[in-house]
Motif scaffolding. Structure first.
Motif, PDB file in Angstrom:
ATOM      1  N   ASP A 102       0.808  -1.219   0.000  1.00  0.00           N
ATOM      2  CA  ASP A 102       0.000   0.000   0.000  1.00  0.00           C
ATOM      3  C   ASP A 102       0.838   1.263   0.000  1.00  0.00           C
ATOM      4  N   SER A 103       2.021   1.215   0.598  1.00  0.00           N
ATOM      5  CA  SER A 103       2.900   2.386   0.612  1.00  0.00           C
ATOM      6  C   SER A 103       3.282   2.775  -0.807  1.00  0.00           C
ATOM      7  N   LEU A 104       3.634   1.793  -1.618  1.00  0.00           N
ATOM      8  CA  LEU A 104       4.007   2.050  -3.009  1.00  0.00           C
ATOM      9  C   LEU A 104       2.817   2.586  -3.801  1.00  0.00           C
ATOM     10  N   LYS A 105       1.654   1.988  -3.600  1.00  0.00           N
ATOM     11  CA  LYS A 105       0.452   2.434  -4.307  1.00  0.00           C
ATOM     12  C   LYS A 105       0.087   3.863  -3.908  1.00  0.00           C
ATOM     13  N   ALA A 106       0.203   4.142  -2.601  1.00  0.00           N
ATOM     14  CA  ALA A 106      -0.116   5.483  -2.109  1.00  0.00           C
ATOM     15  C   ALA A 106       0.805   6.530  -2.714  1.00  0.00           C
ATOM     16  N   MET A 107       2.082   6.207  -2.827  1.00  0.00           N
ATOM     17  CA  MET A 107       3.053   7.143  -3.394  1.00  0.00           C
ATOM     18  C   MET A 107       2.824   7.332  -4.892  1.00  0.00           C
ATOM     19  N   LYS A 108       2.370   6.311  -5.584  1.00  0.00           N
ATOM     20  CA  LYS A 108       2.056   6.454  -7.000  1.00  0.00           C
ATOM     21  C   LYS A 108       0.935   7.471  -7.199  1.00  0.00           C
ATOM     22  N   ILE A 109      -0.076   7.418  -6.326  1.00  0.00           N
ATOM     23  CA  ILE A 109      -1.161   8.389  -6.406  1.00  0.00           C
ATOM     24  C   ILE A 109      -0.648   9.790  -6.108  1.00  0.00           C
ATOM     25  N   SER A 110       0.248   9.901  -5.125  1.00  0.00           N
ATOM     26  CA  SER A 110       0.831  11.195  -4.787  1.00  0.00           C
ATOM     27  C   SER A 110       1.607  11.771  -5.969  1.00  0.00           C
ATOM     28  N   PHE A 182       2.516   6.325   6.757  1.00  0.00           N
ATOM     29  CA  PHE A 182       3.807   5.850   6.234  1.00  0.00           C
ATOM     30  C   PHE A 182       4.897   6.867   6.578  1.00  0.00           C
ATOM     31  N   PRO A 183       5.293   6.959   7.844  1.00  0.00           N
ATOM     32  CA  PRO A 183       6.297   7.959   8.246  1.00  0.00           C
ATOM     33  C   PRO A 183       7.639   7.784   7.540  1.00  0.00           C
ATOM     34  N   GLU A 184       7.899   6.582   7.020  1.00  0.00           N
ATOM     35  CA  GLU A 184       9.173   6.362   6.320  1.00  0.00           C
ATOM     36  C   GLU A 184       9.239   7.158   5.010  1.00  0.00           C
ATOM     37  N   GLN A 185       8.083   7.606   4.519  1.00  0.00           N
ATOM     38  CA  GLN A 185       8.029   8.399   3.289  1.00  0.00           C
ATOM     39  C   GLN A 185       7.943   9.902   3.581  1.00  0.00           C
ATOM     40  N   LYS A 186       8.196  10.277   4.824  1.00  0.00           N
ATOM     41  CA  LYS A 186       7.971  11.655   5.264  1.00  0.00           C
ATOM     42  C   LYS A 186       8.741  12.682   4.444  1.00  0.00           C
ATOM     43  N   LYS A 187      10.043  12.492   4.274  1.00  0.00           N
ATOM     44  CA  LYS A 187      10.878  13.474   3.558  1.00  0.00           C
ATOM     45  C   LYS A 187      10.401  13.663   2.119  1.00  0.00           C
ATOM     46  N   GLU A 367      -7.957   3.605   3.554  1.00  0.00           N
ATOM     47  CA  GLU A 367      -9.317   3.729   3.023  1.00  0.00           C
ATOM     48  C   GLU A 367     -10.160   4.755   3.782  1.00  0.00           C
ATOM     49  N   TYR A 368      -9.654   5.245   4.926  1.00  0.00           N
ATOM     50  CA  TYR A 368     -10.381   6.247   5.699  1.00  0.00           C
ATOM     51  C   TYR A 368      -9.958   7.672   5.352  1.00  0.00           C
ATOM     52  N   SER A 407     -10.244   6.556  -1.656  1.00  0.00           N
ATOM     53  CA  SER A 407     -10.555   5.642  -0.551  1.00  0.00           C
ATOM     54  C   SER A 407     -11.132   4.330  -1.055  1.00  0.00           C
ATOM     55  N   LEU A 408     -11.988   4.408  -2.070  1.00  0.00           N
ATOM     56  CA  LEU A 408     -12.560   3.180  -2.635  1.00  0.00           C
ATOM     57  C   LEU A 408     -11.471   2.316  -3.262  1.00  0.00           C
ATOM     58  N   TYR A 409     -10.500   2.958  -3.883  1.00  0.00           N
ATOM     59  CA  TYR A 409      -9.389   2.217  -4.478  1.00  0.00           C
ATOM     60  C   TYR A 409      -8.670   1.397  -3.408  1.00  0.00           C
ATOM     61  N   PHE A 410      -8.372   2.004  -2.276  1.00  0.00           N
ATOM     62  CA  PHE A 410      -7.662   1.284  -1.215  1.00  0.00           C
ATOM     63  C   PHE A 410      -8.577   0.296  -0.493  1.00  0.00           C
ATOM     64  N   LYS A 411      -9.852   0.581  -0.481  1.00  0.00           N
ATOM     65  CA  LYS A 411     -10.783  -0.354   0.164  1.00  0.00           C
ATOM     66  C   LYS A 411     -10.790  -1.687  -0.571  1.00  0.00           C
ATOM     67  N   PHE A 412     -10.760  -1.631  -1.882  1.00  0.00           N
ATOM     68  CA  PHE A 412     -10.790  -2.856  -2.666  1.00  0.00           C
ATOM     69  C   PHE A 412      -9.425  -3.535  -2.708  1.00  0.00           C
ATOM     70  N   GLN A 413      -8.384  -2.823  -2.238  1.00  0.00           N
ATOM     71  CA  GLN A 413      -7.045  -3.401  -2.192  1.00  0.00           C
ATOM     72  C   GLN A 413      -6.708  -3.967  -0.813  1.00  0.00           C
TER      73      GLN A 413
END
Length: 417
Positions: A102-110, A182-187, A367-368, A407-413
């Motif tokens: 999920d961290s990788l997916k979240a960063m792709k959206i960012s 994901f605090p590891e992605q903070k910087k 998802e929240y 959120s729906l994207y992550f809910k289904f993941q």
């Protein structure tokens, strides 16, 4: 009349604080904002800071009914939900495990938001370059930019390009939300957010300030930072920068920073006398102002409704001014009783969202994001309720829908256990 309203709001504020003991309850934020607004306005009665016109009893009655409706709606929801949650534990969400990917997916959206924001910024700057004469000097260009954004070619800047230009309004809060998970992605997220903040810098400061306030609420709601005296530094810095910008734009009436602060006082308190003068405007009915987004949708699918101009005419209070409290559009559309019902219903729904958001804090997952973002956006809307209604804007609808899609994207993941 005003001191009676101020006293009642102060009493209610104290009761809600002692009863709920949560600084994020919508009613607490709402009453706190209006205590400040009415309290500051009353200073003009004593010191004649602006020299406002006398406000009619009718205006105070309409404002009082709006406040009473919000209070009743929020209190009703609070009592109902507390009663229900004490007897129905099914309202609590199930525990959720986030996949490691999920961290990788979240960063792709960012990163995707960053690219779209950059495209929107380029299209915006293209219109700016065509509208403003930079050869006249930076200060003159800055003033022209401000004028064009308000009334000229940039006032017509919209459609998909306009939405992409404003996308950092969603993208920056999204990045801040990711930091809490994901605090590891903070910087990396901070760097991306700083770039997107740069995209929002323009003489039209409202969007930038509103975005920063949404970010602040997300940081508080996700407990990334705690409420402390240090947080007061943020609004103080914003006030100083705003004052300075007023001086640069020659809106300080030749009084330097003090003139800039005086303009801030006008922005915060001038809505009350302007509301009094604008109440006599022809009323649209049928919700054409409050539900303008819905009517735009009907127009898009073949129905024909006249587009209503949501801009506010300038009135002399005695200074020319054109901002109004949030309830103005409801009053114009539905009358006194109808607007009271709308505000009651809205306060009930906002309070329901508050309790739902507080409930899921124990399970803060990707998802929240929708809950956190929408509630933070609403708190920002309440914070600025004294001078506009950002919650009925096209931008609000656009970004809320995108947050729901995320959120729906992550809910289904996500795997539920």
């Amino acid at each position: 009349m005003w001191f009676v309203l101020l006293f009642v709001v102060l009493v209610l504020l104290s009761i809600i604080h002692l009863w709920n003991k949560s600084p994020y309850h919508p009613l607490l934020v709402y009453l706190g904002v209006w205590v400040i607004v009415i309290g500051l306005w009353s200073l003009d009665e004593v010191f004649s800071i602006i020299g406002y016109i006398k406000v009619s009893k009718e205006a105070w009655v309409n404002l009082s009914l709006a406040h009473i409706s919000f209070v009743i709606g929020s209190v009703t929801a609070t009592i109902t939900l507390i009663y229900s949650q004490n007897r129905n534990r099914k309202l609590l969400p199930r525990k959720i495990i986030i996949n490691k990917s999920d961290s990788l997916k979240a960063m792709k959206i960012s990163n995707f938001f960053l690219i779209l924001s950059f495209v929107g910024y380029l299209s915006y700057i293209y219109v700016v370059i065509q509208s403003v004469d930079f050869g006249a000097g930076l200060a003159v260009a800055f003033k022209q930019w401000n004028y064009e954004a308000s009334y000229g070619q940039l006032a017509m800047f919209g459609g998909l390009s306009g939405r992409l230009y404003n996308l950092p309004t969603l993208a920056i809060p999204y990045n801040v939300f990711l930091i809490s998970i994901f605090p590891e992605q903070k910087k990396r997220l901070i760097i991306i957010s700083c770039i997107e903040i740069f995209f929002l810098i323009s003489p039209r400061r409202a969007i930038l300030i509103q975005t920063l306030m949404v970010v602040l609420f997300i940081l508080l709601l996700t407990r990334t930072i705690r409420i402390s005296i240090k947080i007061l530094v943020i609004p103080i810095i914003l006030l100083i920068l705003f004052s300075f910008s007023q001086v640069v734009l020659n809106k300080g009436q030749g009084e330097g920073i003090f003139g800039g602060l005086k303009v801030i006082y006008l922005y915060i308190t001038g809505n009350i006398p302007s509301f009094d003068l604008l109440m006599d405007r022809n009323r649209e009915g049928m919700g054409l102002m409050s539900l303008s987004n819905f009517y735009k949708f009907l127009n898009a699918i073949g129905y024909r409704f006249e587009n209503v101009d949501l801009s506010i005419d300038f009135v002399n209070i005695p200074t020319p001014f054109n901002t109004i409290p949030y309830n103005y559009y409801f009053l114009m559309d539905f009358g006194i009783l109808g607007s009271s019902f709308v505000i009651f219903t809205g306060a009930y729904g906002i309070t329901f969202l508050y309790y739902r958001t507080m409930t899921i804090f124990k399970y803060l997952k990707m998802e929240y994001f929708t809950y956190i973002y929408i509630y933070s956006y609403i708190l920002m809307g309440i914070l600025f309720s004294f001078r506009e209604n950002v919650l009925i804007s096209y931008n609000a609808l656009f970004f809320i829908l995108i947050s729901i899609m995320v959120s729906l994207y992550f809910k289904f993941q996500t795997r539920i256990v």
